[in-house]
Write a protein that holds these residues in place. Structure first.
Motif, mmCIF file in Angstrom:
data_model
loop_
_atom_site.group_PDB
_atom_site.id
_atom_site.type_symbol
_atom_site.label_atom_id
_atom_site.label_comp_id
_atom_site.label_asym_id
_atom_site.label_seq_id
_atom_site.Cartn_x
_atom_site.Cartn_y
_atom_site.Cartn_z
ATOM 1 N N PHE B 22 -11.353 7.466 6.318
ATOM 2 C CA PHE B 22 -10.472 6.873 7.323
ATOM 3 C C PHE B 22 -11.032 5.549 7.831
ATOM 4 O O PHE B 22 -10.297 4.584 8.034
ATOM 5 C CB PHE B 22 -10.260 7.840 8.494
ATOM 6 C CG PHE B 22 -9.256 8.920 8.200
ATOM 7 C CD1 PHE B 22 -7.916 8.609 8.025
ATOM 8 C CD2 PHE B 22 -9.648 10.248 8.100
ATOM 9 C CE1 PHE B 22 -6.972 9.603 7.759
ATOM 10 C CE2 PHE B 22 -8.717 11.242 7.826
ATOM 11 C CZ PHE B 22 -7.389 10.926 7.654
ATOM 12 N N GLU B 23 -12.341 5.504 8.025
ATOM 13 C CA GLU B 23 -12.949 4.253 8.480
ATOM 14 C C GLU B 23 -12.708 3.137 7.473
ATOM 15 O O GLU B 23 -12.427 1.997 7.840
ATOM 16 C CB GLU B 23 -14.451 4.439 8.702
ATOM 17 C CG GLU B 23 -14.796 4.918 10.099
ATOM 18 C CD GLU B 23 -16.198 5.525 10.184
ATOM 19 O OE1 GLU B 23 -17.073 5.095 9.417
ATOM 20 O OE2 GLU B 23 -16.390 6.458 11.005
ATOM 21 N N LYS B 24 -12.831 3.482 6.208
ATOM 22 C CA LYS B 24 -12.619 2.492 5.166
ATOM 23 C C LYS B 24 -11.185 1.970 5.227
ATOM 24 O O LYS B 24 -10.939 0.766 5.123
ATOM 25 C CB LYS B 24 -12.918 3.125 3.800
ATOM 26 C CG LYS B 24 -13.382 2.157 2.749
ATOM 27 C CD LYS B 24 -13.817 2.867 1.461
ATOM 28 C CE LYS B 24 -15.262 3.342 1.479
ATOM 29 N NZ LYS B 24 -15.731 3.816 0.161
ATOM 30 N N ALA B 25 -10.254 2.876 5.407
ATOM 31 C CA ALA B 25 -8.849 2.464 5.469
ATOM 32 C C ALA B 25 -8.617 1.557 6.680
ATOM 33 O O ALA B 25 -7.900 0.560 6.593
ATOM 34 C CB ALA B 25 -7.945 3.699 5.552
ATOM 35 N N ARG B 26 -9.250 1.877 7.799
ATOM 36 C CA ARG B 26 -9.078 1.021 8.983
ATOM 37 C C ARG B 26 -9.656 -0.362 8.765
ATOM 38 O O ARG B 26 -9.065 -1.360 9.162
ATOM 39 C CB ARG B 26 -9.734 1.687 10.215
ATOM 40 C CG ARG B 26 -8.922 2.838 10.775
ATOM 41 C CD ARG B 26 -9.415 3.238 12.154
ATOM 42 N NE ARG B 26 -10.777 3.735 12.174
ATOM 43 C CZ ARG B 26 -11.127 5.015 12.020
ATOM 44 N NH1 ARG B 26 -10.195 5.920 11.805
ATOM 45 N NH2 ARG B 26 -12.383 5.376 12.078
ATOM 46 N N GLN B 29 -7.433 -2.401 6.659
ATOM 47 C CA GLN B 29 -6.278 -2.854 7.417
ATOM 48 C C GLN B 29 -6.611 -4.091 8.238
ATOM 49 O O GLN B 29 -5.795 -4.994 8.404
ATOM 50 C CB GLN B 29 -5.788 -1.717 8.336
ATOM 51 C CG GLN B 29 -4.392 -1.924 8.834
ATOM 52 C CD GLN B 29 -3.416 -2.216 7.716
ATOM 53 O OE1 GLN B 29 -3.459 -1.585 6.673
ATOM 54 N NE2 GLN B 29 -2.560 -3.205 7.899
ATOM 55 N N ASP B 36 -3.114 -11.664 3.462
ATOM 56 C CA ASP B 36 -1.725 -12.097 3.310
ATOM 57 C C ASP B 36 -1.577 -13.591 3.589
ATOM 58 O O ASP B 36 -0.910 -14.303 2.843
ATOM 59 C CB ASP B 36 -0.825 -11.314 4.272
ATOM 60 C CG ASP B 36 -0.596 -9.882 3.814
ATOM 61 O OD1 ASP B 36 -0.781 -9.608 2.610
ATOM 62 O OD2 ASP B 36 -0.225 -9.041 4.649
ATOM 63 N N GLU B 127 3.054 -4.886 -1.328
ATOM 64 C CA GLU B 127 2.678 -5.685 -0.159
ATOM 65 C C GLU B 127 1.779 -4.896 0.793
ATOM 66 O O GLU B 127 0.909 -5.462 1.444
ATOM 67 C CB GLU B 127 3.949 -6.141 0.566
ATOM 68 C CG GLU B 127 3.853 -7.503 1.177
ATOM 69 C CD GLU B 127 3.599 -8.573 0.125
ATOM 70 O OE1 GLU B 127 2.446 -9.043 0.062
ATOM 71 O OE2 GLU B 127 4.514 -8.931 -0.628
ATOM 72 N N GLY B 128 1.993 -3.613 0.867
ATOM 73 C CA GLY B 128 1.149 -2.789 1.735
ATOM 74 C C GLY B 128 -0.023 -2.169 0.999
ATOM 75 O O GLY B 128 -1.117 -2.025 1.532
ATOM 76 N N ILE B 129 0.240 -1.791 -0.262
ATOM 77 C CA ILE B 129 -0.754 -1.060 -1.045
ATOM 78 C C ILE B 129 -1.956 -1.912 -1.398
ATOM 79 O O ILE B 129 -3.099 -1.479 -1.338
ATOM 80 C CB ILE B 129 -0.101 -0.507 -2.343
ATOM 81 C CG1 ILE B 129 0.873 0.620 -2.002
ATOM 82 C CG2 ILE B 129 -1.158 -0.035 -3.328
ATOM 83 C CD1 ILE B 129 1.635 1.159 -3.208
ATOM 84 N N HIS B 132 -5.474 -1.811 0.035
ATOM 85 C CA HIS B 132 -6.231 -0.563 0.060
ATOM 86 C C HIS B 132 -6.741 -0.140 -1.304
ATOM 87 O O HIS B 132 -7.203 0.986 -1.464
ATOM 88 C CB HIS B 132 -5.359 0.545 0.664
ATOM 89 C CG HIS B 132 -4.979 0.298 2.083
ATOM 90 N ND1 HIS B 132 -5.811 0.598 3.139
ATOM 91 C CD2 HIS B 132 -3.874 -0.246 2.630
ATOM 92 C CE1 HIS B 132 -5.224 0.257 4.275
ATOM 93 N NE2 HIS B 132 -4.046 -0.267 3.999
ATOM 94 N N VAL B 133 -6.646 -1.024 -2.273
ATOM 95 C CA VAL B 133 -7.093 -0.675 -3.617
ATOM 96 C C VAL B 133 -8.527 -1.174 -3.815
ATOM 97 O O VAL B 133 -8.786 -2.372 -3.785
ATOM 98 C CB VAL B 133 -6.161 -1.310 -4.673
ATOM 99 C CG1 VAL B 133 -6.677 -1.014 -6.067
ATOM 100 C CG2 VAL B 133 -4.745 -0.781 -4.510
#
Lengths: 148, 148
Positions: B22-26, B29, B36, B127-129, B132-133
């Motif tokens: 979860f930390e990685k995802a934050r 983000q 962008d 655009e969102g994905i 997170h890759v």
DNA sequence: TTCGAAATGTAGCCGAGGCTACAAATATCC
DNA sequence: GGATATTTGTAGCCTCGGCTACATTTCGAA
């Protein structure tokens, strides 16, 4: 004349199309936290019998204060309920959200692994990716996995 | 023997592993907006010869005030430069970020399409994905596309 | 049963990224 | 050249999701 032969295919100006994609991504992001909490609460109830703010916070890697604040938002949005000093529960809407999120999460992990991503990377990336996968793309994932 | 000299447990407690995901995802983000903007500024300079705040705002579907504020952040982080009432430019670091983001973006779209997602959905979801890759997963995408 | 530890909740701060409204500079057109 | 339109920038407000510090409640163990 049937619709399908009518001229105005919504060929949006490319600029506007791009703006809409970004807007979609932003709105997906806005619900990401709700989905994460719903999914996690549902899991905790299933495996531990209850979902307590401290456990939720530890699993998410945030302070308990942050968790409690987010739980308040879930309640505001009608996804969860809780009483003072008691655990958290999901409403019907919350359960539905959790179910959909979990299914999507699994499909994303499975697809990444099927493509050849290392398991650990797949699980980490899925945490962020899952919130941005549309139903159409998700259906494509499912078809692909079935074919294999 | 002090803890710090003990061989680290090869497997993290699952709770902690989840928290790290979860930390990685934050943190992914947190840099999504920068990516962008960098990507878009680079594109605008390439295709239009300059990147102006109003165009950036229109492409992103955001007010010009928001765009200007984000551009200020890019400058703070050493990714862009600009003078009053003049266009925006990328620094070396900004160009690098843009290049990496664009490559990742394309790979993600291509992979989604290869899997069978409708083009429009693929472009919207990417655009969102893309933010997170991980590199590992990205490499798997590239291998998969090469195999096909 | 009481008392201390753990869990829960509250208050207040911060930055990010949205917005609107207004101000200032630049471009355009007559 | 000057009036007007467009672009750019500033100010101030909002919500969200982080945080720490402190207060309160519950729970467990002596």
């Amino acid at each position: 004349m049937p619709d399908k032969y009518r001229s105005p295919p919504p060929t949006l100006p490319p600029e506007q199309a791009q703006a809409e994609r970004f807007e979609k991504a932003r709105s997906a992001q806005a619900t990401a936290v709700l989905e994460d909490y719903a999914e996690l609460i549902s899991d905790l109830i299933a495996t531990e019998g209850e979902a307590r703010p401290t456990d939720i916070a530890r699993r998410l890697g945030v302070s308990h204060a942050t968790a409690i604040k987010s739980i308040a938002r879930l309640k505001r949005e009608g996804l969860a309920t809780s009483k003072l000093y008691r655990g958290v529960f999901l409403t019907e809407a919350g359960e539905n959200l959790a179910r959909r999120s979990r299914a999507r999460h699994r499909l994303v992990v499975d697809l990444l692994v099927a493509i050849g991503a290392p398991r650990a990377a797949a699980e980490a990336d899925a945490e962020g990716i899952e919130h941005h996968v549309s139903d159409e793309t998700l259906a494509a994932f499912a078809r692909y996995l079935n074919r294999k």
